[in-house]
Scaffold this active site. Structure first.
Site, PDB file in Angstrom:
ATOM      1  N   LYS A 180       0.821  -1.115  -0.022  1.00  0.00           N
ATOM      2  CA  LYS A 180       0.117   0.048  -0.007  1.00  0.00           C
ATOM      3  C   LYS A 180       0.868   1.230  -0.033  1.00  0.00           C
TER       4      LYS A 180
ATOM      5  N   GLU B  55      -3.085 -14.363 -17.249  1.00  0.00           N
ATOM      6  CA  GLU B  55      -3.905 -14.866 -16.295  1.00  0.00           C
ATOM      7  C   GLU B  55      -4.542 -16.129 -16.899  1.00  0.00           C
TER       8      GLU B  55
ATOM      9  N   HIS C  81     -24.019  14.904   2.476  1.00  0.00           N
ATOM     10  CA  HIS C  81     -23.921  15.490   1.241  1.00  0.00           C
ATOM     11  C   HIS C  81     -22.776  16.466   1.211  1.00  0.00           C
TER      12      HIS C  81
ATOM     13  N   ARG D 290      -0.929 -18.251  -2.669  1.00  0.00           N
ATOM     14  CA  ARG D 290      -0.058 -18.513  -1.641  1.00  0.00           C
ATOM     15  C   ARG D 290      -0.296 -19.965  -0.965  1.00  0.00           C
TER      16      ARG D 290
ATOM     17  N   ALA E 194       2.675 -14.524  -9.446  1.00  0.00           N
ATOM     18  CA  ALA E 194       1.872 -13.952  -8.361  1.00  0.00           C
ATOM     19  C   ALA E 194       0.511 -14.986  -8.691  1.00  0.00           C
ATOM     20  N   VAL E 195       0.765 -16.314  -8.601  1.00  0.00           N
ATOM     21  CA  VAL E 195      -0.338 -17.259  -8.671  1.00  0.00           C
ATOM     22  C   VAL E 195      -0.848 -17.894  -7.410  1.00  0.00           C
TER      23      VAL E 195
ATOM     24  N   ALA F  98      -3.300 -12.706 -12.560  1.00  0.00           N
ATOM     25  CA  ALA F  98      -4.225 -11.364 -12.519  1.00  0.00           C
ATOM     26  C   ALA F  98      -5.076 -11.489 -11.068  1.00  0.00           C
TER      27      ALA F  98
ATOM     28  N   ILE G 171      -2.332  -9.652  -5.981  1.00  0.00           N
ATOM     29  CA  ILE G 171      -1.151  -9.161  -5.892  1.00  0.00           C
ATOM     30  C   ILE G 171      -0.771  -8.685  -7.639  1.00  0.00           C
TER      31      ILE G 171
HETATM   32  P1  FAD Z   1       1.742 -14.364   8.146  1.00  0.00           P
HETATM   33  O1  FAD Z   1       1.167 -12.866   7.992  1.00  0.00           O
HETATM   34  O2  FAD Z   1       2.099 -14.859   6.904  1.00  0.00           O
HETATM   35  O3  FAD Z   1       2.473 -14.507   9.444  1.00  0.00           O
HETATM   36  C1  FAD Z   1       3.146 -15.747   9.771  1.00  0.00           C
HETATM   37  C2  FAD Z   1       4.188 -15.898  10.629  1.00  0.00           C
HETATM   38  O4  FAD Z   1       4.539 -16.905  11.121  1.00  0.00           O
HETATM   39  C3  FAD Z   1       5.334 -15.060   9.831  1.00  0.00           C
HETATM   40  O5  FAD Z   1       5.994 -14.179  10.593  1.00  0.00           O
HETATM   41  C4  FAD Z   1       6.288 -16.302   9.862  1.00  0.00           C
HETATM   42  O6  FAD Z   1       7.818 -16.084   9.817  1.00  0.00           O
HETATM   43  C5  FAD Z   1       5.945 -17.094  11.254  1.00  0.00           C
HETATM   44  N1  FAD Z   1       6.066 -18.312  11.201  1.00  0.00           N
HETATM   45  C6  FAD Z   1       5.913 -19.311  10.302  1.00  0.00           C
HETATM   46  N2  FAD Z   1       6.498 -20.592  10.709  1.00  0.00           N
HETATM   47  C7  FAD Z   1       7.055 -20.557  11.563  1.00  0.00           C
HETATM   48  C8  FAD Z   1       7.728 -21.331  12.654  1.00  0.00           C
HETATM   49  N3  FAD Z   1       7.789 -22.551  12.324  1.00  0.00           N
HETATM   50  N4  FAD Z   1       8.147 -20.754  13.875  1.00  0.00           N
HETATM   51  C9  FAD Z   1       8.011 -19.385  13.930  1.00  0.00           C
HETATM   52  N5  FAD Z   1       7.633 -18.465  13.189  1.00  0.00           N
HETATM   53  C10 FAD Z   1       7.012 -19.123  11.984  1.00  0.00           C
HETATM   54  N6  FAD Z   1      -4.193  -8.994   3.109  1.00  0.00           N
HETATM   55  C11 FAD Z   1      -5.179  -8.313   3.321  1.00  0.00           C
HETATM   56  O7  FAD Z   1      -6.161  -8.537   4.104  1.00  0.00           O
HETATM   57  N7  FAD Z   1      -5.076  -6.800   2.811  1.00  0.00           N
HETATM   58  C12 FAD Z   1      -3.939  -6.457   2.059  1.00  0.00           C
HETATM   59  O8  FAD Z   1      -4.143  -5.533   1.467  1.00  0.00           O
HETATM   60  C13 FAD Z   1      -3.027  -7.594   1.681  1.00  0.00           C
HETATM   61  N8  FAD Z   1      -2.339  -7.160   0.965  1.00  0.00           N
HETATM   62  C14 FAD Z   1      -1.015  -8.228   0.766  1.00  0.00           C
HETATM   63  C15 FAD Z   1       0.039  -7.821  -0.313  1.00  0.00           C
HETATM   64  C16 FAD Z   1       0.716  -8.919  -0.385  1.00  0.00           C
HETATM   65  C17 FAD Z   1       1.950  -8.448  -1.580  1.00  0.00           C
HETATM   66  C18 FAD Z   1       0.870 -10.199   0.063  1.00  0.00           C
HETATM   67  C19 FAD Z   1       1.999 -11.094  -0.227  1.00  0.00           C
HETATM   68  C20 FAD Z   1      -0.304 -10.497   0.977  1.00  0.00           C
HETATM   69  C21 FAD Z   1      -1.146  -9.453   1.159  1.00  0.00           C
HETATM   70  N9  FAD Z   1      -2.261  -9.775   1.942  1.00  0.00           N
HETATM   71  C22 FAD Z   1      -3.198  -8.822   2.253  1.00  0.00           C
HETATM   72  C23 FAD Z   1      -2.322 -11.109   2.594  1.00  0.00           C
HETATM   73  C24 FAD Z   1      -2.149 -10.993   4.189  1.00  0.00           C
HETATM   74  O9  FAD Z   1      -0.627 -10.491   4.152  1.00  0.00           O
HETATM   75  C25 FAD Z   1      -2.084 -12.562   4.830  1.00  0.00           C
HETATM   76  O10 FAD Z   1      -3.277 -12.773   4.569  1.00  0.00           O
HETATM   77  C26 FAD Z   1      -1.909 -12.316   6.182  1.00  0.00           C
HETATM   78  O11 FAD Z   1      -0.670 -11.826   6.419  1.00  0.00           O
HETATM   79  C27 FAD Z   1      -2.005 -13.525   6.991  1.00  0.00           C
HETATM   80  O12 FAD Z   1      -1.630 -13.538   8.247  1.00  0.00           O
HETATM   81  P2  FAD Z   1      -1.028 -14.827   9.150  1.00  0.00           P
HETATM   82  O13 FAD Z   1      -0.923 -14.256  10.188  1.00  0.00           O
HETATM   83  O14 FAD Z   1      -2.059 -16.103   9.047  1.00  0.00           O
HETATM   84  O15 FAD Z   1       0.280 -15.161   8.767  1.00  0.00           O
HETATM   85  P1  NAD Z   2      -4.807 -14.850  -6.288  1.00  0.00           P
HETATM   86  O1  NAD Z   2      -5.339 -16.302  -5.495  1.00  0.00           O
HETATM   87  O2  NAD Z   2      -5.351 -13.420  -5.591  1.00  0.00           O
HETATM   88  O3  NAD Z   2      -4.467 -14.660  -7.704  1.00  0.00           O
HETATM   89  C1  NAD Z   2      -4.023 -15.642  -8.169  1.00  0.00           C
HETATM   90  C2  NAD Z   2      -4.197 -15.550  -9.628  1.00  0.00           C
HETATM   91  O4  NAD Z   2      -3.323 -16.350 -10.384  1.00  0.00           O
HETATM   92  C3  NAD Z   2      -5.490 -16.131  -9.762  1.00  0.00           C
HETATM   93  O5  NAD Z   2      -6.278 -15.547 -10.795  1.00  0.00           O
HETATM   94  C4  NAD Z   2      -5.343 -17.347 -10.473  1.00  0.00           C
HETATM   95  O6  NAD Z   2      -6.217 -17.856 -11.564  1.00  0.00           O
HETATM   96  C5  NAD Z   2      -4.139 -17.045 -11.273  1.00  0.00           C
HETATM   97  N1  NAD Z   2      -3.191 -18.019 -11.817  1.00  0.00           N
HETATM   98  C6  NAD Z   2      -2.881 -19.519 -10.980  1.00  0.00           C
HETATM   99  N2  NAD Z   2      -1.756 -20.174 -11.599  1.00  0.00           N
HETATM  100  C7  NAD Z   2      -1.615 -19.411 -12.579  1.00  0.00           C
HETATM  101  C8  NAD Z   2      -0.750 -19.759 -13.909  1.00  0.00           C
HETATM  102  N3  NAD Z   2       0.025 -21.019 -13.674  1.00  0.00           N
HETATM  103  N4  NAD Z   2      -0.808 -19.105 -14.965  1.00  0.00           N
HETATM  104  C9  NAD Z   2      -1.578 -17.647 -14.812  1.00  0.00           C
HETATM  105  N5  NAD Z   2      -2.330 -17.434 -13.865  1.00  0.00           N
HETATM  106  C10 NAD Z   2      -2.419 -18.411 -12.937  1.00  0.00           C
HETATM  107  O7  NAD Z   2      -3.172 -14.665  -5.514  1.00  0.00           O
HETATM  108  P2  NAD Z   2      -2.296 -13.604  -5.310  1.00  0.00           P
HETATM  109  O8  NAD Z   2      -2.558 -12.441  -6.104  1.00  0.00           O
HETATM  110  O9  NAD Z   2      -0.936 -14.367  -5.499  1.00  0.00           O
HETATM  111  O10 NAD Z   2      -2.181 -13.248  -3.721  1.00  0.00           O
HETATM  112  C11 NAD Z   2      -2.059 -14.332  -2.667  1.00  0.00           C
HETATM  113  C12 NAD Z   2      -2.944 -14.054  -1.609  1.00  0.00           C
HETATM  114  O11 NAD Z   2      -2.697 -12.900  -1.010  1.00  0.00           O
HETATM  115  C13 NAD Z   2      -4.645 -13.976  -2.119  1.00  0.00           C
HETATM  116  O12 NAD Z   2      -5.095 -15.009  -1.270  1.00  0.00           O
HETATM  117  C14 NAD Z   2      -4.862 -12.708  -1.740  1.00  0.00           C
HETATM  118  O13 NAD Z   2      -6.182 -12.708  -1.039  1.00  0.00           O
HETATM  119  C15 NAD Z   2      -3.925 -12.015  -0.888  1.00  0.00           C
HETATM  120  N6  NAD Z   2      -3.647 -10.867  -1.198  1.00  0.00           N
HETATM  121  C16 NAD Z   2      -4.811  -9.740  -0.589  1.00  0.00           C
HETATM  122  C17 NAD Z   2      -4.622  -8.570  -1.275  1.00  0.00           C
HETATM  123  C18 NAD Z   2      -5.672  -7.637  -0.729  1.00  0.00           C
HETATM  124  O14 NAD Z   2      -6.487  -7.935   0.154  1.00  0.00           O
HETATM  125  N7  NAD Z   2      -5.777  -6.406  -1.242  1.00  0.00           N
HETATM  126  C19 NAD Z   2      -3.615  -8.035  -1.672  1.00  0.00           C
HETATM  127  C20 NAD Z   2      -2.350  -8.830  -2.073  1.00  0.00           C
HETATM  128  C21 NAD Z   2      -2.590 -10.321  -1.725  1.00  0.00           C
END
Ligand code: FAD
Ligand code: NAD
Length: 470
Positions: free
Chosen positions: A57, A209, A449, A277, A274-275, A187, A190
């Site tokens: 962000k 995508e 408004h 997680r 970005a396919v 698409a 991410i």
């Molecule tokens: P995580 O945030 O993944 O935290 C898990 C923690 O556990 C990590 O610190 C890890 O190192 C630790 N851990 C793992 N295994 C062990 C172990 N064995 N011992 C000790 N520590 C360990 N979500 C949104 O809602 N809004 C968004 O705008 C958004 N944007 C995103 C943008 C990107 C680029 C990405 C990658 C993700 C985004 N997400 C967003 C998704 C969001 O980040 C995740 O859904 C969220 O972080 C999950 O929270 P969590 O606590 O389950 O796990």
């Molecule tokens: P995503 O599941 O949102 O999107 C992945 C996309 O990749 C899908 O549209 C899928 O059809 C496509 N895809 C999968 N395999 C493919 C392939 N081989 N070739 C082409 N396309 C393919 O996953 P993401 O964008 O990687 O994000 C990961 C997670 O992080 C998501 O669960 C998302 O909710 C979370 N996230 C959330 C936010 C937010 O809330 N604003 C922002 C970033 C990430």
């Protein structure tokens, strides 16, 4: 006697919130987390704060300011001479925000008397956990354990991450120069967010995508409007593609993919994969002590988020469902309250989704396609932002609000927004749906408004065919 009442493994938004709530409820709590920053120092907040929600962000906002200054400021009568940006400053600003917020979690832990144990956790048995770090190994014991180990990016064999030319989301947050040609596989949230960042800063972005539909999980009218707008901004999005290879050659990435026209080639300077997680349970030793893990690697839990071991719970990305920070945090609260003897539940039907493109895409509840598939009769109210005075004043009139309500009871079943501040507007819809409001309830509520929220009001009026401004 155990060392702690509760040990939380993972300090992401699920784990750190669970730890704080447990402490508020008078539990003796420790939180084990392995995340280290570039200097090897512990950095709390998990994926979300370190390499997810927050840094993305920060870059989205910086790149939007540049895009606005370049493309939109002139219509407000604002002119710049020699408009430029410095990527190093942008990255430093992002890193500073991350550092401030991760240190903020450390302060919250201190304030709540939560012991932070830096290292990698592994189950010895149902109550003992081994922690490994630079100092060696140690053991802690707990009555209850909450697993919140989150998720990591999914890899695909045809595009091996080398962290230079082919990167995952973490690499894409750290580009030190703007790639001239940027490819993105996927698409989803991410792909669209990070694709937008680099496109606004000048990259030619092509997103490939696999699915035939763009944003298949969203309302398709909203998805169509968003796709058109993103195309205008320069994002080339190809759906229904099958990427067969991505090879690094002469400091470029050569991508081969198939679409309905046959085999295609694309050459880019950087490629983001970005396919999706996958759950993070590697080396946790969970299965070995009897915790059930499904085929996708997600920890299996019951309604109470309890694993197959009665004293061990799991929350957040590691249990599946929407991989969203706010979903994990709420599960953290729910489990902590259960451990304190309170009866709590959470409603997954009203989890809001937001994609932070410009403008934003946000929704809650059912889509039109889902209602049709479920044979639910519904009414639709749709209001375009072009008819909103506030959107006009902003100079951002793309998009619309769509409200779906049950045709018999009038209860709101889904709200879908593509438009400026959709991420904030969606909260009103979440509250309405949580309180089982009807479209008429929303239509009768006075909205200030001029505000963007009037678009929700108008769409609610539209459910009954009585919009005033459209
Ligand atoms: P995580 O945030 O993944 O935290 C898990 C923690 O556990 C990590 O610190 C890890 O190192 C630790 N851990 C793992 N295994 C062990 C172990 N064995 N011992 C000790 N520590 C360990 N979500 C949104 O809602 N809004 C968004 O705008 C958004 N944007 C995103 C943008 C990107 C680029 C990405 C990658 C993700 C985004 N997400 C967003 C998704 C969001 O980040 C995740 O859904 C969220 O972080 C999950 O929270 P969590 O606590 O389950 O796990
Ligand atoms: P995503 O599941 O949102 O999107 C992945 C996309 O990749 C899908 O549209 C899928 O059809 C496509 N895809 C999968 N395999 C493919 C392939 N081989 N070739 C082409 N396309 C393919 O996953 P993401 O964008 O990687 O994000 C990961 C997670 O992080 C998501 O669960 C998302 O909710 C979370 N996230 C959330 C936010 C937010 O809330 N604003 C922002 C970033 C990430």
């Amino acid at each position: 006697m155990s060392d702690y009442n509760v040990v939380v493994i993972g300090a992401g938004p699920a784990g750190y919130v669970a730890a704080i709530r447990c402490s508020q409820l008078h539990k003796k709590v420790a939180c084990i987390d392995k995340w280290s920053d570039n200097n090897g120092k512990a950095s709390l907040g998990g994926t979300c704060l370190n390499v997810g929600c927050i840094p993305s962000k920060a870059l989205l906002d910086s790149s939007h300011h540049y895009y606005f200054s370049q493309k939109k400021a002139a219509e407000h009568g604002i002119q710049y001479q020699n408009l430029n940006f410095d990527i190093a400053t942008m990255q430093a600003r992002k890193n500073k925000i991350v550092k401030t917020l991760t240190q903020g979690i450390a302060s919250l832990f201190k304030k709540n008397k939560i012991t932070h144990l830096h290292g990698t956790a592994r189950f010895i048995d149902g109550q003992q956990i081994e922690i490994s770090n630079a100092d060696g190994k140690s053991t802690v014991t707990a009555d209850n354990i909450i697993i919140a180990t989150g998720s990591v990016p999914t890899n695909i064999p045809i595009a091996t991450i080398d962290n230079n030319f082919i990167v995952d989301s973490t690499g894409a947050l750290n580009f030190q120069t703007v790639p001239k040609r940027l490819g993105v596989i996927g698409a989803g949230a991410i792909g669209l967010e990070l694709g937008s960042v680099w496109s606004r800063l000048g990259s030619q972005v092509t997103i490939l995508e696999a699915m035939p539909d763009f944003l298949a999980m969203a309302d398709q009218k909203i998805a169509l409007a968003a796709r058109r707008e993103l195309k205008k901004q320069g994002l080339q999005i190809h759906t229904g593609t099958n990427v067969s290879s991505a090879i690094i050659e002469n400091e470029e990435v050569l991508i081969t993919y198939q679409d309905n026209k046959g085999e295609q080639q694309l050459t880019v300077d950087k490629l983001i994969v970005a396919v999706g997680r996958k759950p993070n349970t590697e080396n946790l030793g969970a299965a070995e002590i009897g915790i059930k893990i499904d085929q996708g690697g997600f920890i299996q839990v019951n309604q109470q988020r309890q694993t197959a071991m009665a004293n061990i719970y799991a929350i957040g990305d590691v249990i599946g469902g929407p991989m969203l920070a706010h979903k994990g945090s709420e599960e953290g609260v729910m489990v902590a309250e259960q451990l304190a003897g309170k009866k709590t539940e959470m409603s997954y039907d009203t989890v809001p989704f937001v994609i932070y493109t410009w403008p934003e895409i946000a929704w809650v509840g059912k889509t039109e396609a889902q209602l049709k598939a479920d044979n639910v009769n519904y009414k639709l109210g749709q209001f375009p932002f072009i008819a909103s005075g506030r959107a006009k004043a902003h100079g951002d009139t793309s998009g619309m609000v769509r409200i779906l309500a049950d045709s018999v009871t009038d209860q709101i079943l889904g709200v879908h927004i593509f438009g400026i501040s959709a991420s904030e507007l969606i909260s009103e819809a979440v509250v309405a749906m949580e309180l089982e409001a009807s479209a008429e309830d929303l239509a009768r509520i006075i909205h200030a408004h001029p505000t963007l929220s009037e678009a929700l009001h108008e769409a609610a009026l539209g459910v009954d065919g009585r919009m005033i401004h459209a």
